[in-house]
Design an enzyme around this catalytic site. Structure first.
Site, PDB file in Angstrom:
ATOM      1  N   ASP A   1       0.868  -1.154   0.000  1.00 50.39           N
ATOM      2  CA  ASP A   1       0.000   0.000   0.000  1.00 50.39           C
ATOM      3  C   ASP A   1       0.916   1.218   0.000  1.00 50.39           C
ATOM      4  O   ASP A   1       2.099   1.108   0.310  1.00 50.39           O
ATOM      5  CB  ASP A   1      -0.856  -0.069   1.272  1.00 50.39           C
ATOM      6  CG  ASP A   1      -1.726   1.142   1.416  1.00 50.39           C
ATOM      7  OD1 ASP A   1      -2.256   1.588   0.391  1.00 50.39           O
ATOM      8  OD2 ASP A   1      -1.873   1.627   2.534  1.00 50.39           O
TER       9      ASP A   1
ATOM     10  N   THR B   1      -0.168   4.813   1.072  1.00 53.49           N
ATOM     11  CA  THR B   1      -0.425   5.729   2.175  1.00 53.49           C
ATOM     12  C   THR B   1      -0.332   4.977   3.499  1.00 53.49           C
ATOM     13  O   THR B   1      -0.986   3.973   3.693  1.00 53.49           O
ATOM     14  CB  THR B   1      -1.822   6.319   2.029  1.00 53.49           C
ATOM     15  OG1 THR B   1      -1.964   6.731   0.687  1.00 53.49           O
ATOM     16  CG2 THR B   1      -2.005   7.475   2.957  1.00 53.49           C
TER      17      THR B   1
ATOM     18  N   ARG C   1      -0.834  15.387  -1.931  1.00 58.77           N
ATOM     19  CA  ARG C   1      -2.238  15.002  -2.059  1.00 58.77           C
ATOM     20  C   ARG C   1      -3.042  16.260  -2.247  1.00 58.77           C
ATOM     21  O   ARG C   1      -2.921  17.202  -1.468  1.00 58.77           O
ATOM     22  CB  ARG C   1      -2.716  14.324  -0.780  1.00 58.77           C
ATOM     23  CG  ARG C   1      -2.250  12.933  -0.612  1.00 58.77           C
ATOM     24  CD  ARG C   1      -2.425  12.535   0.821  1.00 58.77           C
ATOM     25  NE  ARG C   1      -3.784  12.082   1.110  1.00 58.77           N
ATOM     26  CZ  ARG C   1      -4.134  10.807   1.084  1.00 58.77           C
ATOM     27  NH1 ARG C   1      -3.241   9.893   0.790  1.00 58.77           N
ATOM     28  NH2 ARG C   1      -5.354  10.439   1.376  1.00 58.77           N
TER      29      ARG C   1
ATOM     30  N   ASN D   1      -8.472  -0.731   4.069  1.00 60.01           N
ATOM     31  CA  ASN D   1      -8.599  -1.048   2.648  1.00 60.01           C
ATOM     32  C   ASN D   1      -7.558  -2.047   2.186  1.00 60.01           C
ATOM     33  O   ASN D   1      -7.615  -2.531   1.059  1.00 60.01           O
ATOM     34  CB  ASN D   1      -8.516   0.233   1.811  1.00 60.01           C
ATOM     35  CG  ASN D   1      -7.244   0.999   2.082  1.00 60.01           C
ATOM     36  OD1 ASN D   1      -6.597   0.779   3.114  1.00 60.01           O
ATOM     37  ND2 ASN D   1      -6.849   1.844   1.179  1.00 60.01           N
TER      38      ASN D   1
END
Lengths: 1456, 366
Positions: free
Chosen positions: A411, A413, A799, A1037
């Site tokens: 992943d 983040t 971001r 997630n």
């Protein structure tokens, strides 16, 4: 089951629903004494019992469970077979010993685990809580286990919930209750729960004795996010119950003084317990491979038994009818036919040879793994000081998989980055504010000077704390705060403290909190605020404000209020700042006035619009109407503004007027501290870190959020003071919309305003510039500029979020509201309707600006990635972020290198995707196969195509300079694919192509991928490529991906514990992955692989001794080894050293493993344990057993030795041999190795002496009385012990020399002339090799097995080994001459042994890699340099140059 | 995944977590101890294989083993051994007639010793192809009966089947091993050069292990009146005399403690074996050899059938050294292993010398 029916009066839907629902009534209605009347009596009590066994059931249940393992059944079968007289080989009781031992070890382990569970159960069951008692009419303390469904429970702040409780009353005036669900999902932010609708309005305290409703709800289920039901009042009224009414067991009550609820689910029926599905069991790759070899062992066993049985039959047959005296008749006195006795013998042999199937292997592996886990746990390098956490191994049985990983899916983040969002820059109304000072401050974090920090932190923080107390001082402090902050906060101590506190304050570190404002923007904010104040003072409409200033103000308002941040005060982190400003604050807002003077709205307004209000149909429609009707008129606004002005004009000193308006004393519930007390220190708890970052950013501009209530947000603006926004709706963030909105009533303009914050890709599309000319033009310009800046931000790896607003007219709002309320109250597909409703609202937005938030890389991420990549790991990053950001982060963490070429796949449709994949594949193939010219053209065409397809492309300089470095370039590819394309590519028809493209790229980046896609990618790679995959992530997630991968790693970081809960290993930081894989993974793998091989060897070697003997005892199944030795040899005598070695041995030191990540590849290619190695070990075992058998055989041939006096030395020799063998295999010797070996030997002799002296008549049939004692007086015994083990390991020792010569790490580092040393060793090794070849050839009957032809074909990693020894030797340059010599010397052998096998044997092994590596890295350069300078013939030059090329198999690019 | 929330350890973690900011400092750090053991940094010896360590090892092994081997070989060669096969398979053999005889048959085989046998000479009988190590054969005995246990005497172990009872009486000693007791009698007669003959005295005792005769094997009810002790039992089927009449010359050597019997009961490891039969003690004067060179005759009472399993019977005379009987194998093994090591060492030394030097030269820049 729900037998409450007879007593149920008001249950309208009985018969049908009863089976699906649970009905709960209050227990107090029923007398405890008459339990059977209680309708709740059938529900589980709150006593939990997670233990598996009781005292009685332990034995049968545990045995039953253990017999699920096939091996155990097998061994029990064999032990039972031994009870059959015709076939028995040993004393039946003795034969039971090993299996009983194994079973009891496991049973004791299970018992211990169960006992621990029992203890923790007991602890939990005996926790206290307050339960309402009917007789006493008050709440009484009770144990958790006594709580029953239907009990009323009173909960106080910070208490843990004992069961799933329906919230009936809360001390919170809004009927809210906050809970922390950290134990359930690890999320540290508070969640709001609501009192059941019909109980909110109770004016007095909730009285359980008056409660007389019936609750019908779902049956217990494990869905944490769902709860449905309804409550039926006596009146027959029914109210819905939702998830927000339910407090779950295990959560903690926060911010709420007191709450009362009724228990709905208890004990094992609580959602928390139903989610409790125990540890996961994974089987490691090594174990799978091992099982294959266990199967081979079974085959070998059967072959041996069959062979013996046939032999016995033939042996019997040769005597014919003449029955010799030693062929004992059956007990009945009749002879057995050869066939029958062969069949009996077959069974006997299975018993005798049972040791070949390593019974203790399974137990030993488990022990070793537990030890390995222990050591990984203890590694201080994997301990993170800041969070005081270390690595957790959650799966105990896959440690060795860590050493075999091939693909890492990460992943982004929170995994690669800190997930600590730091506000970097923003653009408002098309003007960019670069926040240079802020950037500088952030840069300072990198170079922290601890000394400076210490004094500043002392000087900076402490006085500030003390100085608070009055409005004035706090304001002063606030001003100095921002300027001071950046210096103070670099402090590591501060960071540490903050991280310790971070359990209480989610997502806040000093880095995020302290933002240095951009002076330009600061000025504008001040200017805007001043103007607004002025206008308000002069009662001018605010619309006259210059649009850029109003945009700026709106921008900050949006930053401040468009979120779900909860404010808490510092001293009690979890206690929300709980005063209501309209009651206590001297500053009056418009709303206040309205509320004060229109009491009708007071109630409806206050409970209407809470965060997730589940308003019932009736009341909400009321509210909807009233809110529209009561919209204030212009005059009233005016008067209120006047009031306002009066208030603010007086500023900070309270006056008469306030007293008039604030009937409630200003003291808060918390105590005497006024709310402004810690203004600068208010803590923000956000659900996501970027929300907090934005709020902190706004605070730096003095726009601080000071309070949030369900219906109201209060913020402070410079000059304007506190403003309370009536919060009409909060439309939460979801991953589809990628935005969130709040609908508020603006206190100054009284307009209904929507503030939207979201991903730029979606928000930008929703912007609709006004149609009129000037404004529209300006907006379009702003839009254009903002887009430009957004691209810049993205390119910086920030971001981005867009902030927009929209002003709704009352009619529009009314129209939208009506449909929204319909959606809210809908029973079916409520979610979809709400979603649509949100979509309807978020249209025609007005762009305010955009922010760039930096997600900082974690420490050491680039280095870790670089070294993992060197280790041959393919790293794929799967992220939900957008492409640009992802790519930039990828560059930042060196996942992508600037010289890498990037293939970007963005397709709009399935066909386009297919075409793209095809294109890329062709391109890659072209690069692979064609000559440089063809390739160049291919490159060009592809570049053109690429530009066609992808708007965004990183220029790759390498692409243009391809020809010279062509073979390299092929691997220097990066693949970027976005979520949509990924969805197409993962389609069945395209997945192969996608994989083909992806695997030829060095790095793969999947952006915008959903959690499901992440797991699909992992699954695809795992299943199709048959590789070992590791998934690492930190958030919810990533859970699915973590679960799918062979090894799931969770980062115990910012986003709660869900990933950790699902993972096999939990790391505090990403960089620890390096040591975990490269060092611990490698060690675990090599230790375990070696141990397993050793086990097979050991058993085979021991059993083969008996097998050889069968040739000399008429295949009668007679063992010359005493049954005791036979049974306990594996279990006791030879068990400990291998466990020690399996736990502690280090083939390469940790430092070297980290310095040379290439060594990791040995694990990836399973080089420690290849299929042929099993057979090599088997052959070695057979050879050694031959030696150990025949040396005593010949030494005692034709002597008067008896069976067991001859067998005991053989046992001893076998023990010495396998210990010596282990000694050769052991690379590092600690005192524990010595001790364990000594212990083994001593134990053997002690047992043997004791056994042989203990009983002259027992132990039939061997009866080895005084045998060992006599042997110890026999010089022949010692002579045998000296020569046999040596002769047995004689072939292995040189082999081992060859393979592990430079296996240790330091030798070349010491006495100067490294290269000479290394080279000398290399020379040496080759010679040994040569000698060994001759020896091998000389040993009759010792043939090297044929290589398995499939090996090259199977691999996705067919390493290009140096094909033949000559070539390999040339690589070494200086050794050429020797090589030639060796070659001639060993010429015949080179031709006898299959060449490929030869290459494999010589190069597959880790140490050979090592050798080559060291040669290249350390010796090669200097040595060759000298060579070239020397007067050598120049003909060698080209050869030498080629030799400079790195060894092909050492580079990860060498795949496919 | 609530598992962990409910085990004690995690629970602790949560408690410590919820202490609040004030208590945060008091929370015990979970930092692992930095000890050598836990960090896997125990001082370790890594056998570094360099020419300096490996070469000497090979040479040392070679240099130790070769002399030992030579010593063993010489020792073994000094042992004198003489062997006669008296099976009588050869039609010319004097014992040929006894092969098929059912009654006790005597035959005598003359032989000549070329060399004198000094010190104690051990007389063995050897059998070939006799699988005394057969699994069912080895089991077929009752150790507690042999140890003089009364109840076992009358109720032998089931392992003895089918040689457990005979004619309704328990067999003593029971089992197949006892039943197949070797029952040839061997005598040696020496012919002086003057043709007069002398029967060589053969000592029957001291041929079995001391522990066997004194601990493992005991007569029921002591050694007095064996006939009474063995009352109610019967002799094994193949035996001519009951167990208490095995040695008519020495009453002490009867019953289960009969040494010939004990020796037989120690089942041989390999199908070709020898068992100690008698000891010829050295002469007291120490001047004349125990067995001077010359002509001898082996007198055999041929009872034991070996034809059925294609066996052979031998008589072996052997002197004995500290390492036992004559067996050159161990010496050869030592010499071989030593030589291989030495050879390896030499080869490696040559290589090392040659290439090592060359490398040294190469290091010196020209």
């Amino acid at each position: 089951m729900r037998t409450s029916a007879p007593s149920l009066k008001a249950s309208p839907a009985k018969s049908k629903k009863e089976s699906k629902t649970r009905t709960v009534r209050a227990n107090i209605l029923y007398d405890r004494a008459k339990g059977e009347e209680n309708p709740n009596r059938h529900y589980a009590s709150n006593k939990i019992k997670t233990t598996k066994y009781t005292l009685l059931s332990f034995l049968p249940k545990n045995l039953f469970e253990q017999f699920h393992r096939f091996a155990n059944v097998y061994f029990v079968f064999i032990a039972l077979l031994n009870f059959v007289p015709v076939v028995n080989a040993f004393q039946p009781e003795l034969a039971l010993a090993p299996v009983v031992f194994i079973l009891s070890v496991t049973a004791i382990k299970d018992l211990w685990e169960d006992y621990r569970r029992h203890r923790s159960d007991k602890e939990i069951n005996h926790m206290d809580c307050l339960v309402y008692n009917r007789n006493e009419r008050r709440y009484m303390e009770k144990y958790w286990k006594e709580v029953r469904v239907g009990d009323f429970i009173r909960l106080r702040c910070n208490e843990i919930l004992p069961a799933d409780v329906l919230l009936l009353s809360s001390s919170d005036p809004d009927g809210l209750c906050h809970i922390e669900t950290a134990t359930l999902d690890g999320e540290t932010n508070l969640k709001q729960r609501q009192v059941v609708r019909s109980f909110i309005d109770l004016d007095c305290e909730f009285d359980p004795s008056k409660y007389n409703s019936v609750i019908e709800c779902e049956k217990p289920n494990n869905d944490l996010n769902r709860f449905r039901g309804y409550i039926i009042h006596r009146s027959g009224r029914r109210d819905g119950l939702y998830k927000v009414n339910l407090l779950l067991r295990g959560c903690t009550i926060r911010n709420t003084e007191e709450a009362v609820g009724i228990v709905i689910y208890a004990g094992h029926e609580t959602k928390a317990m139903l989610n409790n599905n125990g540890p996961r069991y994974k089987r490691s790759r090594l174990e799978r491979q091992m099982n294959v070899d266990v199967f081979w062992c079974v085959i070998i066993l059967l072959v041996m038994c069959l062979f013996s049985a046939t032999g016995h039959g033939l042996w019997m047959f040769q005597y014919g009818d003449k029955r010799p005296v030693f062929d004992v008749l059956s007990p009945e006195g009749t002879g057995l036919s050869p066939v029958l006795s062969a069949i009996y013998l077959f069974l006997t042999m299975i018993i005798v040879f049972q040791v070949l199937i390593p019974i203790s292997l399974f137990v030993s592996i488990e022990i070793v793994k537990i030890c390995q886990v222990y050591f990984i746990h203890q590694d201080v390098d994997l301990y993170d000081e800041e969070t005081d956490s270390h690595l957790q191994c959650r799966a105990l049985n896959i440690t060795e998989d860590l050493g075999q990983m091939q693909y890492i899916f990460s992943d982004k983040t929170g995994t690669l980055t800190d997930n600590k969002m730091v506000f970097r820059r923003c653009t408002v109304a098309g003007v960019e504010y670069s926040h240079d000072a802020n950037a500088k401050r952030l840069a300072m974090y990198q170079e922290v000077d601890s000394e400076e920090e210490e004094c500043t932190s002392h000087g900076g923080t402490l006085p500030r704390r003390e100085s608070v107390g009055s409005h004035q001082s706090s304001k002063v402090v606030l001003r100095s705060h921002s300027t001071k902050s950046h210096r103070r906060t670099g402090s590591r101590a501060e960071a540490k403290r903050a991280s310790i506190l971070s359990k209480h304050t989610a997502f806040s570190s000093p880095m995020e909190k302290d933002i240095t404002p951009d002076p330009q923007l600061m000025d504008k904010v001040n200017e805007g605020a001043t103007q607004m104040e002025f206008m308000r003072f002069h009662s001018q409409p605010l619309s006259q404000l210059p649009s850029d200033l109003s945009d700026i103000i709106d921008f900050f308002i949006a930053l401040t209020i468009c979120n779900t941040v909860v404010v808490s005060s510092p001293n009690q982190p979890r206690q929300k700042v709980r005063m209501r400003f309209e009651l206590k604050s001297p500053v009056k807002t418009i709303e206040d006035f309205i509320k004060r003077f229109t009491p009708s709205r007071l109630t409806s307004g206050s409970n209407s619009s809470s965060l997730s209000s589940l308003v019932t149909n009736r009341s909400s429609s009321n509210r909807g109407c009233s809110s529209i009707l009561s919209s204030p008129s212009a005059e009233s606004t005016l008067t209120k503004l006047n009031e306002e002005r009066l208030q603010t004009g007086r500023g900070t000193s309270p006056g008469l007027l306030e007293h008039a308006f604030s009937p409630v004393p200003t003291t808060t519930v918390d105590g005497a501290k006024p709310w402004t007390l810690g203004e600068g220190e208010l803590r923000y708890e956000a659900e996501s870190p970027d929300e907090a970052a934005l709020v902190y950013a706004a605070r730096a501009y003095k726009c601080s959020l000071v309070g949030r209530l369900p219906d109201q947000v209060t913020m402070e603006l410079p000059h304007l003071g506190k403003l309370s926004f009536e919060l009409l709706h909060t439309i939460g963030f979801d991953s589809t919309r990628k935005r969130m909105s709040v609908v508020v009533r603006h206190p100054l303009t009284d307009q209904i305003t929507v503030y939207t914050k979201g991903a730029d890709s979606v928000v930008m599309d929703l912007i609709r510039p006004p149609t009129d000319d000037t404004k529209g033009k300006r907006q379009k310009k702003i839009l254009y500029k903002t887009q430009h800046y957004l691209n810049l931000y993205a390119a910086d790896g920030l971001r981005t979020l867009c902030i927009a607003k929209k002003v709704l007219s009352k009619e529009e709002y009314a129209g939208w509201l009506r449909r929204h309320l319909e959606a809210e109250t809908a029973i079916h597909s409520r979610e979809e309707l709400l979603f649509e409703s949100a979509l309807r609202l978020e249209t025609n937005l007005h762009l305010l600006g955009a922010t760039g938030i930096e997600d900082r890389l974690q420490d050491g991420v680039p280095e870790t990635i670089a070294s993992l990549r060197k280790a041959g790991l393919q790293i794929w990053v799967l992220t939900g972020d957008k492409q640009e950001t992802a790519i930039n982060i990828a560059y930042a963490c060196r996942l992508l290198e600037p010289e890498e070429e990037l293939i970007t796949l963005n397709a709009e449709s399935q066909d386009a995707c297919a075409m793209l994949l095809e294109e890329s594949l062709r391109y890659i193939q072209a690069k692979f196969l064609c000559s440089s010219s063809a390739e160049q053209s291919a490159t060009k065409t592809f570049q053109q195509q690429q530009q066609h397809f992808t708007p965004f492309r990183i220029p790759s300089p390498a692409a243009t300079t391809s020809s010279s470095t062509a073979p390299f370039l092929v691997h220097r590819l990066g693949l970027v694919i976005d979520g949509r394309t990924l969805a197409y590519a993962l389609d069945k028809s395209l997945e192969d192509k996608f994989l083909a493209v992806a695997r030829s790229c060095r790095s793969v980046l999947c952006c915008r991928s959903t959690p499901l896609q992440k797991s699909m990618v992992v699954k695809l790679v795992r299943n199709k490529l048959k590789v070992m995959t590791l998934a690492i992530g930190d958030g919810a997630n990533d859970v699915s991906m973590i679960q799918v991968a062979d090894v799931g790693v969770g980062i115990s970081g910012q986003e709660g514990m869900q990933a950790v809960m699902a993972s096999d290993f939990a790391l505090p930081r990403f960089r620890y992955l390096q040591k975990l894989l490269l060092v611990h993974g490698h060690w675990c793998y090599s230790r375990l692989a070696n141990m397993i091989l050793y086990f097979f060897y050991k058993n085979a070697m021991f059993v083969a001794l008996i097998f050889w003997y069968q040739f000399y005892c008429g295949f009668s199944g007679s063992p010359m080894i005493d049954q005791w030795y036979l049974i306990f040899f594996n279990l006791m005598f030879s068990a400990f050293p291998q466990l020690i070695t399996g736990t502690l041995d280090k083939d390469v030191s940790a430092e070297t493993l980290q310095e040379l990540p290439q060594l990791y590849m040995s694990g990836q290619n399973s080089e420690e344990y290849k299929p042929y190695m099993f057979w090599m070990n088997m052959i070695d075992a057979f050879y050694q057993s031959l030696i150990c058998f025949f040396i005593p055989y010949f030494a005692y041939a034709d002597s008067d030795v008896d069976l067991f006096t001859w067998g005991t030395p053989i046992t001893t020799l076998a023990l010495f041999t396998i210990l010596l063998h282990l000694g050769i295999e052991t690379k590092t010797w600690t005192w524990m190795n010595w001790a364990s070996i000594a212990f083994s030997v001593i134990l053997f002799f002690a047992v043997a002496l004791g056994y042989n002296a203990s009983c002259p008549t027992c132990y039939s049939p061997s009866n080895p009385y005084w045998t060992m004692q006599r042997l110890l007086g026999d010089p022949l015994f010692y002579l045998l012990c000296l020569v046999t083990p040596l002769a047995a390991v004689l072939p292995r020792y040189p082999t081992h020399l060859v393979l592990s010569a430079p296996g240790s790490s330091e030798p070349w580092g010491c006495v100067g002339g490294e290269e000479r040393l290394v080279e000398g060793r290399c020379v040496y090794v080759l010679c040994l090799f040569a000698v060994f070849q001759i020896l091998l050839q000389g040993v009759p009957g010792l043939s090297v097995p044929q290589p398995r032809p499939s090996r090259k074909a199977t691999g996705q990693t067919p390493p290009r080994h140096p094909q033949e020894p000559p070539e390999f030797e040339q690589n070494e340059g200086g050794v050429t001459e020797l090589a030639v010599w060796t070659q001639t010397f060993t010429f015949p052998i080179f031709w006898i042994l299959p060449k490929r096998l030869w290459a494999e044997i010589s190069t597959d092994h880790l140490h050979f890699h090592f050798l080559l590596l060291v040669l290249q890295q350390k010796a090669g350069e200097t040595w060759r340099h000298q060579k070239l300078k020397g007067s050598r013939d120049t003909e060698q030059l080209p050869e030498l140059q080629t030799s400079r090329k790195p060894h092909p198999s050492l580079w990860p690019e060498n795949r496919e | 995944m609530m598992a962990s929330s409910y085990n004690a350890k995690e629970e602790d973690g949560h408690h410590s977590g919820s202490v609040g900011p004030g208590g945060a400092g008091a929370v015990k750090s979970r930092k692992p101890d930095n000890t050598a053991f836990k960090q896997q940094r125990l001082p370790a010896w890594q056998p570094i294989l360099t020419a300096g360590t490996v070469l000497p090892a090979f040479f040392v092994i070679g240099l130790i083993f070769i002399p030992i081997g030579i010593g063993l070989f010489v020792t073994s060669n000094n042992i004198k051994e003489f062997e006669i096969d008296y099976t009588g398979m050869d039609p010319d053999s004097p014992c040929n007639m006894c092969i098929n005889s059912t009654t006790p048959c005597r035959c005598s085989i003359p032989f000549t010793l070329e060399q004198p046998f000094e010190n104690n000479v051990f007389m063995y009988y050897g059998l070939s192809n006799f699988y005394q190590n057969h699994r069912r054969y080895v089991k077929s005995r009752d150790d507690s009966q042999l140890n003089g246990d009364k109840s076992s005497l009358l109720y032998p172990s089931k392992e003895c089947e089918p040689y457990r009872t005979r004619n309704g009486l328990p067999v003593a000693p029971c089992g197949a091993i006892a039943n197949s007791l070797f029952n040839d009698t061997l005598e040696l007669i020496y012919y002086y050069p003057n043709k007069s003959s002398m029967s060589i005295p053969l000592v029957k005792t001291g041929i079995a292990w001391w522990t066997d005769t004194h601990v493992k094997f005991r007569n029921p009810g002591g050694n007095n009146n064996l006939t009474a002790a063995f009352k109610g039992t019967t002799k094994p089927e193949n035996w001519q005399n009951p167990v208490y009449e095995l040695d008519p010359t020495n009453p002490e050597n009867n019953g289960f403690v009969n040494e010939d019997f004990i020796v037989w009961m120690r089942t041989a490891a390999l199908p070709t074996f020898r068992k100690l039969y008698r000891i010829i003690q050295k002469k007291k004067d120490n001047l004349t050899p125990t067995l001077p060179p010359g002509n001898y005759t082996l007198e055999i009472t041929y009872n034991y059938p070996v034809i059925s399993f294609d066996g052979h019977k031998r008589m072996i005379l052997s002197t004995i050294s500290w390492m036992g009987g004559k067996n050159p194998f161990l010496g050869i093994a030592y010499i071989t292993v030593g030589s291989v090591c030495f050879f390896l060492g030499v080869v490696l030394l040559i290589i090392h010398h040659k290439f090592g030097n060359r490398n040294n030269n190469a290091d010196i820049p020209n």
